[in-house]
Design a protein around this motif. Structure first.
Motif, PDB file in Angstrom:
ATOM      1  N   UNK A 216      55.924  62.133   8.904  1.00  0.00           N
ATOM      2  CA  UNK A 216      55.178  62.800   9.988  1.00  0.00           C
ATOM      3  C   UNK A 216      54.301  61.783  10.722  1.00  0.00           C
ATOM      4  N   UNK A 217      54.928  60.758  11.265  1.00  0.00           N
ATOM      5  CA  UNK A 217      54.210  59.781  12.082  1.00  0.00           C
ATOM      6  C   UNK A 217      54.630  59.996  13.530  1.00  0.00           C
ATOM      7  N   UNK A 218      53.698  60.476  14.329  1.00  0.00           N
ATOM      8  CA  UNK A 218      53.950  60.771  15.732  1.00  0.00           C
ATOM      9  C   UNK A 218      53.314  59.707  16.614  1.00  0.00           C
ATOM     10  N   UNK A 219      53.756  59.651  17.863  1.00  0.00           N
ATOM     11  CA  UNK A 219      53.155  58.759  18.852  1.00  0.00           C
ATOM     12  C   UNK A 219      52.706  59.604  20.027  1.00  0.00           C
ATOM     13  N   UNK A 220      51.604  59.186  20.670  1.00  0.00           N
ATOM     14  CA  UNK A 220      51.117  59.962  21.796  1.00  0.00           C
ATOM     15  C   UNK A 220      50.156  59.177  22.655  1.00  0.00           C
ATOM     16  N   UNK A 221      49.922  59.686  23.850  1.00  0.00           N
ATOM     17  CA  UNK A 221      48.986  59.043  24.749  1.00  0.00           C
ATOM     18  C   UNK A 221      48.894  59.799  26.048  1.00  0.00           C
ATOM     19  N   UNK A 222      47.941  59.392  26.879  1.00  0.00           N
ATOM     20  CA  UNK A 222      47.707  60.030  28.165  1.00  0.00           C
ATOM     21  C   UNK A 222      47.895  59.021  29.280  1.00  0.00           C
ATOM     22  N   UNK A 223      48.530  59.456  30.367  1.00  0.00           N
ATOM     23  CA  UNK A 223      48.730  58.643  31.561  1.00  0.00           C
ATOM     24  C   UNK A 223      49.546  57.394  31.211  1.00  0.00           C
ATOM     25  N   UNK A 224      49.015  56.202  31.443  1.00  0.00           N
ATOM     26  CA  UNK A 224      49.746  55.005  31.022  1.00  0.00           C
ATOM     27  C   UNK A 224      49.982  55.018  29.516  1.00  0.00           C
ATOM     28  N   UNK A 225      49.023  55.580  28.753  1.00  0.00           N
ATOM     29  CA  UNK A 225      49.217  55.703  27.311  1.00  0.00           C
ATOM     30  C   UNK A 225      50.370  56.617  26.960  1.00  0.00           C
ATOM     31  N   UNK A 226      50.569  57.672  27.769  1.00  0.00           N
ATOM     32  CA  UNK A 226      51.736  58.525  27.572  1.00  0.00           C
ATOM     33  C   UNK A 226      53.027  57.786  27.878  1.00  0.00           C
ATOM     34  N   UNK A 227      52.983  56.947  28.933  1.00  0.00           N
ATOM     35  CA  UNK A 227      54.144  56.125  29.226  1.00  0.00           C
ATOM     36  C   UNK A 227      54.452  55.165  28.098  1.00  0.00           C
ATOM     37  N   UNK A 228      53.405  54.547  27.542  1.00  0.00           N
ATOM     38  CA  UNK A 228      53.610  53.630  26.417  1.00  0.00           C
ATOM     39  C   UNK A 228      54.109  54.375  25.178  1.00  0.00           C
ATOM     40  N   UNK A 229      53.614  55.595  24.953  1.00  0.00           N
ATOM     41  CA  UNK A 229      54.108  56.371  23.812  1.00  0.00           C
ATOM     42  C   UNK A 229      55.598  56.655  23.964  1.00  0.00           C
ATOM     43  N   UNK A 230      56.025  56.981  25.181  1.00  0.00           N
ATOM     44  CA  UNK A 230      57.453  57.236  25.411  1.00  0.00           C
ATOM     45  C   UNK A 230      58.271  55.968  25.217  1.00  0.00           C
ATOM     46  N   UNK A 231      57.794  54.826  25.730  1.00  0.00           N
ATOM     47  CA  UNK A 231      58.538  53.580  25.528  1.00  0.00           C
ATOM     48  C   UNK A 231      58.511  53.163  24.066  1.00  0.00           C
TER      49      UNK A 231
ATOM     50  N   UNK B 245      50.464  63.927  30.789  1.00  0.00           N
ATOM     51  CA  UNK B 245      50.726  63.403  32.141  1.00  0.00           C
ATOM     52  C   UNK B 245      51.148  61.929  32.092  1.00  0.00           C
ATOM     53  N   UNK B 246      52.289  61.669  31.431  1.00  0.00           N
ATOM     54  CA  UNK B 246      52.688  60.278  31.169  1.00  0.00           C
ATOM     55  C   UNK B 246      53.167  59.552  32.430  1.00  0.00           C
ATOM     56  N   UNK B 247      52.907  58.254  32.466  1.00  0.00           N
ATOM     57  CA  UNK B 247      53.301  57.342  33.550  1.00  0.00           C
ATOM     58  C   UNK B 247      54.617  56.696  33.140  1.00  0.00           C
ATOM     59  N   UNK B 248      55.736  57.268  33.601  1.00  0.00           N
ATOM     60  CA  UNK B 248      57.045  56.964  33.040  1.00  0.00           C
ATOM     61  C   UNK B 248      57.956  56.142  33.942  1.00  0.00           C
ATOM     62  N   UNK B 249      57.749  56.225  35.263  1.00  0.00           N
ATOM     63  CA  UNK B 249      58.772  55.734  36.184  1.00  0.00           C
ATOM     64  C   UNK B 249      58.159  54.846  37.266  1.00  0.00           C
ATOM     65  N   UNK B 250      58.498  53.559  37.246  1.00  0.00           N
ATOM     66  CA  UNK B 250      57.972  52.618  38.232  1.00  0.00           C
ATOM     67  C   UNK B 250      58.470  52.903  39.647  1.00  0.00           C
ATOM     68  N   UNK B 251      59.498  53.742  39.769  1.00  0.00           N
ATOM     69  CA  UNK B 251      60.061  54.016  41.089  1.00  0.00           C
ATOM     70  C   UNK B 251      59.258  55.036  41.884  1.00  0.00           C
ATOM     71  N   UNK B 252      58.376  55.793  41.220  1.00  0.00           N
ATOM     72  CA  UNK B 252      57.565  56.791  41.911  1.00  0.00           C
ATOM     73  C   UNK B 252      56.624  56.106  42.893  1.00  0.00           C
ATOM     74  N   UNK B 253      56.702  56.517  44.148  1.00  0.00           N
ATOM     75  CA  UNK B 253      55.845  55.930  45.171  1.00  0.00           C
ATOM     76  C   UNK B 253      56.350  54.619  45.723  1.00  0.00           C
ATOM     77  N   UNK B 254      57.487  54.146  45.199  1.00  0.00           N
ATOM     78  CA  UNK B 254      58.079  52.908  45.723  1.00  0.00           C
ATOM     79  C   UNK B 254      59.446  53.242  46.307  1.00  0.00           C
ATOM     80  N   UNK B 255      60.465  53.316  45.458  1.00  0.00           N
ATOM     81  CA  UNK B 255      61.795  53.666  45.948  1.00  0.00           C
ATOM     82  C   UNK B 255      62.082  55.158  45.850  1.00  0.00           C
TER      83      UNK B 255
END
Length: 326
Positions: A163-178, A198-208
């Motif tokens: 039962x070891x989970x990973x988590x985070x918020x915003x950029x931390x949520x993005x890092x948890x997903x990666x 509210x994870x930060x997952x996709x570098x393409x948002x706001x760019x491409x």
């Protein structure tokens, strides 16, 4: 600072209880010449801040330096655990936000103590290296070092390895997903759950890729997003060769990833990328709980007493509690 209604195209959509935050939260306007000042301002002490120990007295906190990833520098972690633990607990490797360029593990002490108090879990908060001083994948490598430390020292920490989970918020949520992706790809350490706020997952948002029409006007903007991703990647975001160990949305297959909880506001810049990520997990048959909060911008839960924030806290603590068996 007051933001005139006639200059804010989505202001009328903001939940009334959280709207006052927009009058006192200054725009970040991140840029190379402003980053140091923004960091300094965020690090300044808050005179009327509540005492975490008083709020959650039944939690012990230990600061530890752990070995870095494959020759990287040691990583500072803050380790929270219930004082009255009688059996092995679940563990959450928690990762703070800040657009990959701001923040420390210390800013989430109250949250980590609350999670530990209400779920009974051990929480290990990672003080990872920031961009642009450290580029990807240095940040996720620091987080992997923390995950490995929890796994390898499970008996001493009183943690159940299953039962070891990973988590985070915003950029931390993005890092948890990666981090969940990196752990799957390396095949060394099982991750039982990914808790993405509210994870930060996709570098393409706001760019491409354009964001949703009413998303990203407040708190974290497309300009801030481009700056954060550029600092992390070391080049313009949205290019073709971005690794999923830097931007989780770039992963080719969701197969083998752990169950997920994803929460995001309907006015958050990350709305589309977070919903798309949840849909990809669901299509792969991975149990996924998705919450979209109407009228909520990025970091809306800073207004802790708003009913929207209280609903969010019930949702995420409920999900963690069910996973950890609280």
């Amino acid at each position: 600072m007051t933001i005139p209604d006639d200059l804010t195209g989505s202001r009328h959509l903001v939940d009334a209880e959280i709207a006052p935050l927009l009058n006192v939260f200054p725009p970040l306007a991140l840029a190379p010449e402003t980053l140091a000042a923004v960091r300094e301002g965020q690090a300044a002490p808050v005179s009327d801040a509540p005492d975490p120990q008083t709020l959650f007295p039944d939690i012990t906190t230990t600061e530890t330096l752990i070995p870095g990833f494959e020759g990287d520098p040691d990583v500072r972690v803050l380790h929270y655990e219930p004082k009255d633990r009688t059996a092995p607990t679940g563990a959450l490797v928690w990762i703070h936000g800040g657009g990959y360029v701001l923040g420390t593990a210390d800013v989430d002490e109250i949250l980590c103590r609350r999670i530990s108090t209400e779920t009974g879990a051990t929480v290990v908060s990672v003080d990872y290296r920031l961009a642009p001083e450290t580029r990807a994948p240095g940040q996720v490598h620091d987080c992997y070092a923390a995950l490995r430390w929890v796994h390898d020292n499970a008996e001493d920490l009183g943690v159940d390895r299953a039962r070891i989970a990973v988590g985070g918020a915003s950029a931390g949520g993005g890092l948890a997903a990666t981090l969940a992706i990196l752990a799957r790809d390396r095949g060394e350490i099982p991750v039982s759950f990914q808790f993405l706020v509210y994870p930060m997952l996709d570098d393409r948002t706001g760019t491409t890729v354009d964001s949703a029409p009413h998303a990203g006007e407040f708190i974290w903007t497309p300009g801030d997003n481009r700056f954060g991703w550029t600092a992390l990647l070391g080049h313009r975001p949205g290019e073709d060769d971005v690794s999923p160990h830097a931007a989780a949305a770039r992963v080719k297959s969701m197969a083998g990833l752990p169950p997920a909880f994803i929460a995001v506001g309907a006015l958050d810049l990350f709305l589309d990328e977070d919903v798309a990520y949840a849909n990809r997990l669901l299509r792969e048959g991975i149990p996924t709980e998705l919450h979209v909060y109407p009228g909520a911008f990025h970091a809306f839960d800073l207004v802790a007493d708003a009913r929207l924030s209280q609903a969010y806290h019930r949702d995420f603590l409920g999900a963690l509690g069910r996973h950890f068996g609280a």
